[in-house]
Design an enzyme around this catalytic site. Structure first.
Site, PDB file in Angstrom:
ATOM      1  N   ARG A  45     -25.296 -10.789  25.356  1.00  0.00           N
ATOM      2  CA  ARG A  45     -26.467  -9.947  25.060  1.00  0.00           C
ATOM      3  C   ARG A  45     -27.749 -10.784  25.020  1.00  0.00           C
ATOM      4  O   ARG A  45     -27.803 -11.804  24.342  1.00  0.00           O
ATOM      5  CB  ARG A  45     -26.253  -9.253  23.707  1.00  0.00           C
ATOM      6  CG  ARG A  45     -27.341  -8.273  23.356  1.00  0.00           C
ATOM      7  CD  ARG A  45     -27.090  -7.649  21.987  1.00  0.00           C
ATOM      8  NE  ARG A  45     -25.965  -6.731  21.984  1.00  0.00           N
ATOM      9  CZ  ARG A  45     -25.402  -6.248  20.857  1.00  0.00           C
ATOM     10  NH1 ARG A  45     -25.881  -6.602  19.684  1.00  0.00           N
ATOM     11  NH2 ARG A  45     -24.383  -5.414  20.917  1.00  0.00           N
ATOM     12  N   ARG A  94     -31.841  -9.172  14.300  1.00  0.00           N
ATOM     13  CA  ARG A  94     -31.528  -8.804  15.692  1.00  0.00           C
ATOM     14  C   ARG A  94     -32.808  -8.565  16.489  1.00  0.00           C
ATOM     15  O   ARG A  94     -33.913  -8.725  15.979  1.00  0.00           O
ATOM     16  CB  ARG A  94     -30.656  -7.550  15.686  1.00  0.00           C
ATOM     17  CG  ARG A  94     -29.325  -7.721  14.954  1.00  0.00           C
ATOM     18  CD  ARG A  94     -28.433  -8.708  15.671  1.00  0.00           C
ATOM     19  NE  ARG A  94     -27.100  -8.712  15.099  1.00  0.00           N
ATOM     20  CZ  ARG A  94     -26.102  -7.900  15.446  1.00  0.00           C
ATOM     21  NH1 ARG A  94     -26.296  -6.968  16.356  1.00  0.00           N
ATOM     22  NH2 ARG A  94     -24.915  -8.001  14.884  1.00  0.00           N
ATOM     23  N   LYS A 112     -25.835  -8.046   9.810  1.00  0.00           N
ATOM     24  CA  LYS A 112     -26.958  -7.916  10.745  1.00  0.00           C
ATOM     25  C   LYS A 112     -28.173  -7.313  10.049  1.00  0.00           C
ATOM     26  O   LYS A 112     -28.048  -6.583   9.059  1.00  0.00           O
ATOM     27  CB  LYS A 112     -26.545  -7.036  11.919  1.00  0.00           C
ATOM     28  CG  LYS A 112     -26.093  -5.652  11.506  1.00  0.00           C
ATOM     29  CD  LYS A 112     -25.673  -4.783  12.688  1.00  0.00           C
ATOM     30  CE  LYS A 112     -24.291  -5.049  13.168  1.00  0.00           C
ATOM     31  NZ  LYS A 112     -23.734  -4.070  14.093  1.00  0.00           N
ATOM     32  N   LYS A 161     -32.005  -5.401  11.103  1.00  0.00           N
ATOM     33  CA  LYS A 161     -32.735  -4.864  12.263  1.00  0.00           C
ATOM     34  C   LYS A 161     -34.145  -4.430  11.893  1.00  0.00           C
ATOM     35  O   LYS A 161     -34.348  -3.816  10.853  1.00  0.00           O
ATOM     36  CB  LYS A 161     -31.958  -3.682  12.842  1.00  0.00           C
ATOM     37  CG  LYS A 161     -30.582  -4.099  13.342  1.00  0.00           C
ATOM     38  CD  LYS A 161     -29.835  -2.968  13.990  1.00  0.00           C
ATOM     39  CE  LYS A 161     -28.564  -3.493  14.646  1.00  0.00           C
ATOM     40  NZ  LYS A 161     -27.751  -2.419  15.211  1.00  0.00           N
ATOM     41  N   CYS A 213     -23.429   5.278  23.838  1.00  0.00           N
ATOM     42  CA  CYS A 213     -23.145   3.850  23.679  1.00  0.00           C
ATOM     43  C   CYS A 213     -22.153   3.410  24.746  1.00  0.00           C
ATOM     44  O   CYS A 213     -21.618   4.228  25.487  1.00  0.00           O
ATOM     45  CB  CYS A 213     -22.578   3.579  22.291  1.00  0.00           C
ATOM     46  SG  CYS A 213     -20.872   4.143  22.130  1.00  0.00           S
ATOM     47  N   CYS A 244     -15.890  -2.144  24.628  1.00  0.00           N
ATOM     48  CA  CYS A 244     -16.110  -2.263  23.191  1.00  0.00           C
ATOM     49  C   CYS A 244     -14.786  -2.276  22.430  1.00  0.00           C
ATOM     50  O   CYS A 244     -14.022  -1.304  22.486  1.00  0.00           O
ATOM     51  CB  CYS A 244     -16.980  -1.116  22.686  1.00  0.00           C
ATOM     52  SG  CYS A 244     -17.170  -1.216  20.896  1.00  0.00           S
ATOM     53  N   CYS A 277     -17.260   5.768  18.598  1.00  0.00           N
ATOM     54  CA  CYS A 277     -16.705   5.568  17.254  1.00  0.00           C
ATOM     55  C   CYS A 277     -17.822   5.813  16.243  1.00  0.00           C
ATOM     56  O   CYS A 277     -18.986   5.963  16.637  1.00  0.00           O
ATOM     57  CB  CYS A 277     -16.092   4.164  17.118  1.00  0.00           C
ATOM     58  SG  CYS A 277     -17.281   2.898  16.622  1.00  0.00           S
ATOM     59  N   CYS A 334     -23.849   3.223  17.494  1.00  0.00           N
ATOM     60  CA  CYS A 334     -24.705   2.372  18.326  1.00  0.00           C
ATOM     61  C   CYS A 334     -25.731   3.136  19.163  1.00  0.00           C
ATOM     62  O   CYS A 334     -26.684   2.541  19.647  1.00  0.00           O
ATOM     63  CB  CYS A 334     -23.850   1.489  19.232  1.00  0.00           C
ATOM     64  SG  CYS A 334     -22.818   0.347  18.297  1.00  0.00           S
TER      65      CYS A 334
END
Ligand code: SRM
Ligand code: SF4
Length: 581
Positions: free
Chosen positions: A77, A146, A220, A222, A442, A448, A487, A491
């Site tokens: 990424r 991020r 994380k 953001k 996503c 994934c 899921c 995302c």
């Protein structure tokens, strides 16, 4: 503060890693096709995920111990503040996806880029090349700040330059300082064995990582910067959101939000998605210090025992907004002005199609379905984007809806751009239905590792059916967001949009209704375990009810929110019974 004795396994891995080194260099040099567990955790900080092709599971033979062998691949990424890059950089990423990836490049829901399907032997080459073109993967994943999002509209107004400059500043300020990244990926001789260089000693972790220390963040973190008149980066879904308050051509301050986050785990009852809370108003002079105060409160008080409860939203839920703000003020070193509600978000622009920039030039927003840049026999999108980049050299901006803006084009470039797209079978944004244009999914299956079911590969077919329903009801021009994930981790931000489709088990989805494009409100659960092939027919009565009972100018999300799940379900039942008669 969490009890260090109960810290999660990842905390131990981080703490013992010598600032993200661990055994990565040694394992990178061995002949295995994958990394061991602790390296796998550390690799995320370097911007790469160890995955396996889930379509290929079971086809790779049997390993020792009887388990079927996995076909290991890596996702890489790139972190791109505000999604701003050059044509040359995009061309290099496209070349990489052909040379070492699975021949596709993906625009992410946070204005980043992802390569998929990279083999371990090519990982170093991929990361080194991304750095050669002045981009980075460091901190694109892992327990750090991020990619910082900001409105990508390339308009010739100072406010856009100011917000992009702040995104760049925040990205640089909160970037990890460890030299491990450079050592491992950007030198020829990394062995990981060499003595710790001066300044990277464990004795004073804050000398090496002034903001993070040895353990980095609990999870994380953001950040996004939006405008009240254009919340295209979904500020309310971030740990820290800034709404730029403008006067004429100048940003005079920021409304600061904290504690947004989408992820939840249905089996872990204490987890939940949350839209961010309104905390304060800060001036441009105060903003960096205020953001740092929020960041450090989460660093020091975020849960380090249970990673499912480690995001900032849980700190705020446990303490309450007032106590949280008081702690932030303590870290900040003084009182913070109250949030200015008159400057809250009230519009959202996806920036698709042609727009004058205000400097005599133009930009064009091209909708990329679910962000996937690839060539198919029907549509050579990857080739078209390459040709646009080579022939017209536009500045590139990526949107948080996984799409692309070609900027700084002259009037004469406009027909040339359209001709390239048409020649390659790419639909212009104007030819794409409103519902498709405002939807996103996503990645999910097959790369994934957390996906329960399909998203990116399922949504286009569902949209085909929904387009028909909407056309039948005369609702094709209505603007609402559909977001799908494989899921509950969220995302594609499915919990604050008009219609959220969240994978619950293989081939089945939970349907959420009642959020909205503005992203400042959570939606509610409407139906659970809906089979993929019944999603459109389950939504059909919702659309019919909307057409029949909406108020003038009311959006689908606002309508559903006003009616609530029960009334919608009651209408759907009578409607379906009537159809059956
Ligand atoms: Fe995400 C984990 C893909 C944006 C919440 N996300 C993952 C992983 C890395 C799976 C994993 O941990 O093994 C996915 C990689 C799939 C693949 O094969 O590429 C993945 N997330 C993505 C991307 C590519 C989705 C997309 O289709 O665009 C987005 C990359 C953004 C970027 O460039 O940085 C992406 N992820 C998001 C967002 C949206 C956002 O940030 O605006 C969210 C919801 C907001 C939030 O963070 O709460 C999100 N991803 C998660 C979570 C749940 C976190 C939580 O607090 O519960 C996970 C799982 C985890 O971290 O444990 C996750
Ligand atoms: Fe994977 Fe779930 Fe994120 Fe989709 S929402 S990319 S399935 S973790």
């Amino acid at each position: 503060m969490s009890d260090p004795a109960k810290a999660s396994a990842v905390e131990t891995i981080k703490g013992e890693s010598r600032f993200l080194r661990g055994q990565i260099a040694q394992e990178l040099a061995n002949q295995e096709d994958h990394f061991e567990k602790s390296s796998e955790a550390l690799l995320k900080f370097h911007g790469t995920y160890q995955q396996d092709d889930r379509d290929a599971r079971g086809s790779g033979g049997v390993a020792e111990g009887g388990k079927s062998k996995r076909a290991y691949i890596f996702m890489v990424r790139t972190k791109i503040p505000g999604g701003k890059l050059t044509s040359e950089q995009l061309l290099a990423e496209l070349d990489l996806c052909d040379e070492v990836g699975n021949t596709t490049l993906r625009i992410t829901s946070r204005q980043g880029l992802q390569l998929h399907g990279v083999l371990k032997k090519d990982l170093k080459r991929a990361i080194a090349r991304i750095n050669e073109i002045q981009l980075t993967t460091l901190g694109a994943c892992g327990d750090v700040n991020r990619n910082v999002m900001c409105c990508p509209a390339p308009l010739a107004s100072n406010i856009y330059r100011q917000t992009q400059a702040l995104a760049d500043q925040l990205a640089a300020h909160f970037a990890p300082r460890t030299r491990a990244y450079h050592e491992i990926w950007l030198t020829d001789t990394a062995t990981g064995q060499k003595e710790l260089v001066a300044g990277e000693s464990d004795d004073d972790p804050f000398a090496v990582e002034p903001i993070y220390g040895r353990y980095y963040m609990p999870r994380k973190f953001k950040m996004a910067i939006g405008f009240a008149f254009d919340n295209c980066v979904d500020v309310y879904a971030n740990d820290l959101g800034l709404i730029a308050v403008t006067e004429g051509d100048t940003v005079i301050g920021y409304n600061l939000l904290a504690g947004g986050g989408m992820g939840m785990t249905p089996s872990a009852k204490k987890t939940f998605p949350a839209v961010a809370r309104q905390i304060a108003f800060v001036t441009p002079d105060e903003v960096l210090r205020a953001v740092e105060a929020v960041f450090k409160v989460q660093r020091d008080f975020g849960n380090r025992e249970d990673r499912k409860l480690a995001r900032l939203k849980y700190v705020i839920a446990n303490w309450g907004v007032e106590a949280f703000k008081a702690k932030v003020e303590e870290y900040y070193g003084g009182p913070l002005a109250p949030f200015r509600p008159e400057h809250d978000v009230h519009a959202f622009d996806d920036h698709m199609g042609w727009h004058p920039q205000g400097d005599g030039r133009w930009f064009y927003g091209l909708n990329v379905e679910n962000g996937r840049i690839k060539d198919t026999p029907q549509m050579q999108l990857k080739t078209a984007i390459r040709e646009v980049c080579r022939e017209l050299r536009p500045t590139i901006r990526l949107t948080s809806h996984q799409s692309i803006l070609f900027a700084d084009l002259e009037e004469a470039d406009r027909p040339r751009l359209e001709a390239i797209l048409r020649r390659r079978g790419v639909k212009l944004t104007e030819e794409i239905s409103t519902v498709r244009r405002w939807s996103m999914a996503c990645v999910a299956w097959p790369t994934c590792g957390l996906s329960i079911t399909e998203a990116e590969r399922a949504l286009p077919g569902i949209i085909d059916q929904i387009e028909q329903e909407l056309a039948r009801l005369g609702l094709s021009r209505e603007r609402f967001t559909i977001r799908m994930t494989g899921c509950p981790n969220g995302c594609a931000r499915p919990y604050n949009c008009d219609i959220g489709l969240v994978g619950k088990t293989r081939g089945k989805y939970t349907i959420y209704l009642g959020g909205r494009v503005l992203g400042d409100r959570l939606n509610f659960l409407y139906k659970d375990l809906v089979p993929e092939e019944e999603v459109a027919s389950t939504l059909a009565p919702v659309f019919a009810f909307y057409r029949q009972a909406r108020e003038h100018g009311e959006s689908l999300g606002d309508f559903c929110y006003r009616q609530g799940a029960e009334k919608i379900a009651a209408f759907a039942e009578t409607h379906q019974a009537a159809l059956a008669r």
